[in-house]
Design a protein around this motif. Sequence first.
Motif, PDB file in Angstrom:
ATOM      1  N   TYR A  13       0.839  -1.199   0.000  1.00  0.00           N
ATOM      2  CA  TYR A  13       0.000   0.000   0.000  1.00  0.00           C
ATOM      3  C   TYR A  13       0.876   1.252   0.000  1.00  0.00           C
ATOM      4  O   TYR A  13       0.694   2.157  -0.818  1.00  0.00           O
ATOM      5  N   TYR A  14       1.845   1.309   0.920  1.00  0.00           N
ATOM      6  CA  TYR A  14       2.698   2.494   1.024  1.00  0.00           C
ATOM      7  C   TYR A  14       3.599   2.660  -0.193  1.00  0.00           C
ATOM      8  O   TYR A  14       3.806   3.786  -0.666  1.00  0.00           O
ATOM      9  N   LEU A  15       4.142   1.572  -0.718  1.00  0.00           N
ATOM     10  CA  LEU A  15       4.973   1.684  -1.917  1.00  0.00           C
ATOM     11  C   LEU A  15       4.153   2.197  -3.096  1.00  0.00           C
ATOM     12  O   LEU A  15       4.650   2.977  -3.905  1.00  0.00           O
ATOM     13  N   GLY A  16       2.908   1.778  -3.186  1.00  0.00           N
ATOM     14  CA  GLY A  16       2.031   2.238  -4.250  1.00  0.00           C
ATOM     15  C   GLY A  16       1.724   3.722  -4.177  1.00  0.00           C
ATOM     16  O   GLY A  16       1.284   4.324  -5.148  1.00  0.00           O
ATOM     17  N   ARG A  17       1.975   4.316  -3.024  1.00  0.00           N
ATOM     18  CA  ARG A  17       1.739   5.747  -2.837  1.00  0.00           C
ATOM     19  C   ARG A  17       3.052   6.509  -2.641  1.00  0.00           C
ATOM     20  O   ARG A  17       3.070   7.613  -2.132  1.00  0.00           O
ATOM     21  N   SER A  18       4.149   5.880  -3.029  1.00  0.00           N
ATOM     22  CA  SER A  18       5.493   6.473  -2.947  1.00  0.00           C
ATOM     23  C   SER A  18       5.851   6.888  -1.526  1.00  0.00           C
ATOM     24  O   SER A  18       6.519   7.891  -1.312  1.00  0.00           O
ATOM     25  N   LYS A  19       5.423   6.112  -0.553  1.00  0.00           N
ATOM     26  CA  LYS A  19       5.773   6.347   0.851  1.00  0.00           C
ATOM     27  C   LYS A  19       6.715   5.233   1.287  1.00  0.00           C
ATOM     28  O   LYS A  19       6.353   4.344   2.057  1.00  0.00           O
ATOM     29  N   GLU A  20       7.940   5.319   0.758  1.00  0.00           N
ATOM     30  CA  GLU A  20       8.909   4.255   0.973  1.00  0.00           C
ATOM     31  C   GLU A  20       9.276   4.074   2.446  1.00  0.00           C
ATOM     32  O   GLU A  20       9.423   2.945   2.913  1.00  0.00           O
ATOM     33  N   THR A  21       9.415   5.163   3.182  1.00  0.00           N
ATOM     34  CA  THR A  21       9.798   5.066   4.593  1.00  0.00           C
ATOM     35  C   THR A  21       8.783   4.238   5.365  1.00  0.00           C
ATOM     36  O   THR A  21       9.159   3.331   6.111  1.00  0.00           O
ATOM     37  N   GLU A  22       7.487   4.536   5.184  1.00  0.00           N
ATOM     38  CA  GLU A  22       6.450   3.795   5.877  1.00  0.00           C
ATOM     39  C   GLU A  22       6.434   2.333   5.430  1.00  0.00           C
ATOM     40  O   GLU A  22       6.232   1.421   6.237  1.00  0.00           O
ATOM     41  N   ALA A  23       6.660   2.096   4.134  1.00  0.00           N
ATOM     42  CA  ALA A  23       6.665   0.732   3.608  1.00  0.00           C
ATOM     43  C   ALA A  23       7.782  -0.089   4.243  1.00  0.00           C
ATOM     44  O   ALA A  23       7.555  -1.208   4.711  1.00  0.00           O
TER      45      ALA A  23
END
Length: 147
Positions: free
Chosen positions: A75-85
């Motif tokens: 989910y986070y990678l799909g939204r370019s939120k690498e840190t959270e991913a």
Amino acid sequence: QVYLDDDIYIKAVPLLEEAAGYHAEYTLQAEEKLKEAYIPLLSQSGYTRKYTNLLDKQMARADAQPAVFLEAAEYYLGRSKETEAFDALKLGIEKTGSQELMDFYEDNRYVYDVSHSAYQEATDFLNGMIQVRQDGYWGLAAPNCNL
């Protein structure tokens, strides 16, 4: 389930939230159905936070399964939120020791996309690449990429 089958997510959400609020035999199933209802509503106000809060709740359980950490990371990678991913993956690896999570982490931690963009700051060439800054983050860009 009838509301979900008929794509009437708005009516399904309050019922599923109530069911997921109980600490009973079917709580986990209710939470999974609730996430299923949240996903089509993510563009509407508040549902992104509800979805991520539910993921956080599931990941915080002592008996959390690797699938929830993988779902959060995707989910986070799909939204370019690498840190959270990667935080979700690290927590999942620590809690479960899952090889699947370790492999996903290794496969994605150095992945980059080639694209054409304007940057806020750029440095000199280094090994055929340019260091660039955008929104406070530094990265590498190919100066003459012909796609």
